[in-house]
Design a protein around this motif. Structure first.
Motif, mmCIF file in Angstrom:
data_model
loop_
_atom_site.group_PDB
_atom_site.id
_atom_site.type_symbol
_atom_site.label_atom_id
_atom_site.label_comp_id
_atom_site.label_asym_id
_atom_site.label_seq_id
_atom_site.Cartn_x
_atom_site.Cartn_y
_atom_site.Cartn_z
ATOM 1 N N PHE A 165 -23.288 -36.142 -12.823
ATOM 2 C CA PHE A 165 -21.868 -36.131 -13.175
ATOM 3 C C PHE A 165 -21.579 -37.185 -14.240
ATOM 4 C CE2 PHE A 165 -22.001 -33.884 -9.258
ATOM 5 C CZ PHE A 165 -20.848 -33.132 -9.155
ATOM 6 N N VAL A 166 -20.344 -37.200 -14.698
ATOM 7 C CA VAL A 166 -19.880 -38.234 -15.627
ATOM 8 C C VAL A 166 -18.499 -38.658 -15.138
ATOM 9 C CG1 VAL A 166 -19.142 -36.447 -17.270
ATOM 10 C CG2 VAL A 166 -19.364 -38.820 -18.031
ATOM 11 N N THR B 189 -9.663 -33.197 -15.704
ATOM 12 C CA THR B 189 -9.318 -32.044 -14.861
ATOM 13 C C THR B 189 -10.333 -31.781 -13.764
ATOM 14 O OG1 THR B 189 -10.443 -30.441 -16.296
ATOM 15 C CG2 THR B 189 -8.132 -30.965 -16.800
ATOM 16 N N ALA B 190 -11.563 -32.218 -13.935
ATOM 17 C CA ALA B 190 -12.608 -31.956 -12.934
ATOM 18 C C ALA B 190 -13.780 -32.894 -13.173
ATOM 19 C CB ALA B 190 -13.086 -30.510 -13.017
ATOM 20 N N PRO B 191 -14.552 -33.223 -12.126
ATOM 21 C CA PRO B 191 -15.724 -34.100 -12.279
ATOM 22 C C PRO B 191 -16.904 -33.335 -12.865
ATOM 23 C CG PRO B 191 -15.488 -33.450 -9.983
ATOM 24 C CD PRO B 191 -14.294 -32.880 -10.710
ATOM 25 N N MET C 174 -15.401 -45.526 -10.504
ATOM 26 C CA MET C 174 -15.487 -44.078 -10.679
ATOM 27 C C MET C 174 -14.088 -43.464 -10.617
ATOM 28 S SD MET C 174 -18.658 -43.495 -8.026
ATOM 29 C CE MET C 174 -18.546 -41.704 -8.000
ATOM 30 N N SER C 175 -13.901 -42.354 -11.304
ATOM 31 C CA SER C 175 -12.614 -41.660 -11.269
ATOM 32 C C SER C 175 -12.548 -40.599 -10.175
ATOM 33 C CB SER C 175 -12.321 -41.021 -12.627
ATOM 34 O OG SER C 175 -12.043 -42.027 -13.590
ATOM 35 N N TRP C 176 -13.658 -40.255 -9.581
ATOM 36 C CA TRP C 176 -13.707 -39.354 -8.420
ATOM 37 C C TRP C 176 -14.625 -39.963 -7.379
ATOM 38 C CZ3 TRP C 176 -13.798 -37.422 -13.409
ATOM 39 C CH2 TRP C 176 -12.787 -36.503 -13.743
ATOM 40 N N THR C 177 -14.353 -39.725 -6.100
ATOM 41 C CA THR C 177 -15.239 -40.168 -5.032
ATOM 42 C C THR C 177 -16.431 -39.222 -4.941
ATOM 43 O OG1 THR C 177 -14.194 -38.813 -3.312
ATOM 44 C CG2 THR C 177 -13.247 -41.016 -3.722
ATOM 45 N N ALA D 222 -17.545 -31.745 -3.074
ATOM 46 C CA ALA D 222 -16.661 -30.591 -2.915
ATOM 47 C C ALA D 222 -16.675 -29.735 -4.182
ATOM 48 C CB ALA D 222 -15.244 -31.060 -2.594
ATOM 49 N N TYR D 223 -16.614 -30.368 -5.339
ATOM 50 C CA TYR D 223 -16.626 -29.623 -6.600
ATOM 51 C C TYR D 223 -17.968 -28.920 -6.797
ATOM 52 C CZ TYR D 223 -15.979 -28.576 -11.553
ATOM 53 O OH TYR D 223 -15.863 -27.941 -12.764
#
Length: 319
Positions: free
Chosen positions: A74-75, A100-102, A230-233, A239-240
């Motif tokens: 991911f980024v 909008t998404a990881p 990080m911007s997402w856990t 989940a993504y």
């Protein structure tokens, strides 16, 4: 628990690491991936700790803790995106679409190296870079998970170095397919797989793991950050990743490269010059993640480039 895969006296083994650094081998010849897939990792580790200890971790050759079923990278760090876009693409800022998404790409599960393994320079590359990341490892199969469900599917974490040939990456991304050969030849994992429960004390109020990250090149610190930037856990990333498909035991999900010197390209983008210089044979990179350990590798010469002809411009005849 902290699990290691290692080679000692020409035998490969999985073990739990005791508080004194001694290895407690797991009975049998099962790999860590097999133990995770069978859902018996905790039980096997508890049994191993009750048995006699083997050699100290310093007396063995550590292997990658597992051979991943797949590797999604991911980024998730804004600061990394800003610096590397400037360095690789000559662009500035963070694209609105990034939020909008990881986003992730698949990298090569057949090119995994362990701690202390030598890393060959990719053929044809003159601009080799490291990337400091943390990886979550999937322990249970799942599909279309919510972030709340996803946490139960993470068995543990390890340090992740996404070795990157920046010159190859920059050229091939002009085609619009993302990184390919620039990321294809080496991913380092290790030194251990640390079970998820071990890192719960580091979790902050937003659900992020507040772990200190440090990158060193030849003993000099070049980067420091917190994983909680990080911007997402990881739960949101899992989940993504599971959306419309499966995550399975042994899948590895990289956090993406941290900011503030998590790779050289970010520093080059911010400074406008290649300092520190690209990595070459003899350079040693050590990546340390609080609560997990240090992953160290040395760069060595790689294979000679095998040239290919340029793509043919076809007449586009039709039958």
């Amino acid at each position: 628990m902290r699990f290691a895969a290692y080679e000692h006296q020409h035998q490969c083994q999985v073990a739990v690491i005791g508080e004194d650094g001694r290895l407690h081998p797991v009975p049998g010849e099962r790999t860590l991936t097999e133990l995770i897939t069978a859902g018996v990792l905790s039980e096997a580790g508890a049994t191993a700790l009750d048995a006699s200890a083997g050699p100290h971790v310093s007396q063995v050759r550590l292997l990658p803790p597992l051979r991943p079923a797949s590797v999604r990278d991911f980024v998730t760090f804004e600061e990394h995106v800003e610096g590397v876009r400037r360095s690789v693409d000559g662009a500035s800022g963070v694209p609105d679409a990034w939020y909008t998404a990881p986003t992730f790409y698949f990298t090569n599960p057949h090119a995994v190296f362990g701690p202390h393994d030598d890393i060959p320079v990719p053929p044809g590359s003159q601009v080799l870079d490291f990337e400091l990341e943390v990886a979550a490892v999937i322990g249970r199969e799942g599909r279309d998970l919510t972030p709340e469900q996803a946490g139960e599917h993470i068995v543990g974490y390890t340090v992740f170095n996404d070795w990157s040939a920046r010159d190859l990456q920059s050229a091939e991304m002009k085609v619009g397919l993302g990184p390919c050969k620039g990321k294809d030849t080496a991913t380092a994992l290790g030194p251990y797989l640390v079970t998820a429960d071990e890192l719960e004390p580091y979790r902050d109020a937003e659900g992020f793991l507040r772990l200190a990250l440090t990158a060193e090149v030849n003993g000099q610190v070049v980067g420091k950050d917190l994983l909680s930037n990080m911007s997402w856990t990881f739960e949101e990333m899992v989940a993504y990743a599971s959306r419309g498909t499966r995550v399975v035991p042994g899948d590895v999900l990289g956090s993406g490269t941290c900011g503030n010197g998590g790779c050289l390209a970010e520093l080059w983008g911010r400074r406008g010059e290649r300092t520190p210089p690209p990595l070459g044979p003899g350079d040693t990179v050590s990546l340390t993640v609080e609560g997990i350990g240090t992953l160290t590798n040395t760069v060595v010469p790689g294979a000679d480039l095998v040239p290919l002809s340029a793509g043919r411009r076809r007449s586009r005849e039709r039958p």
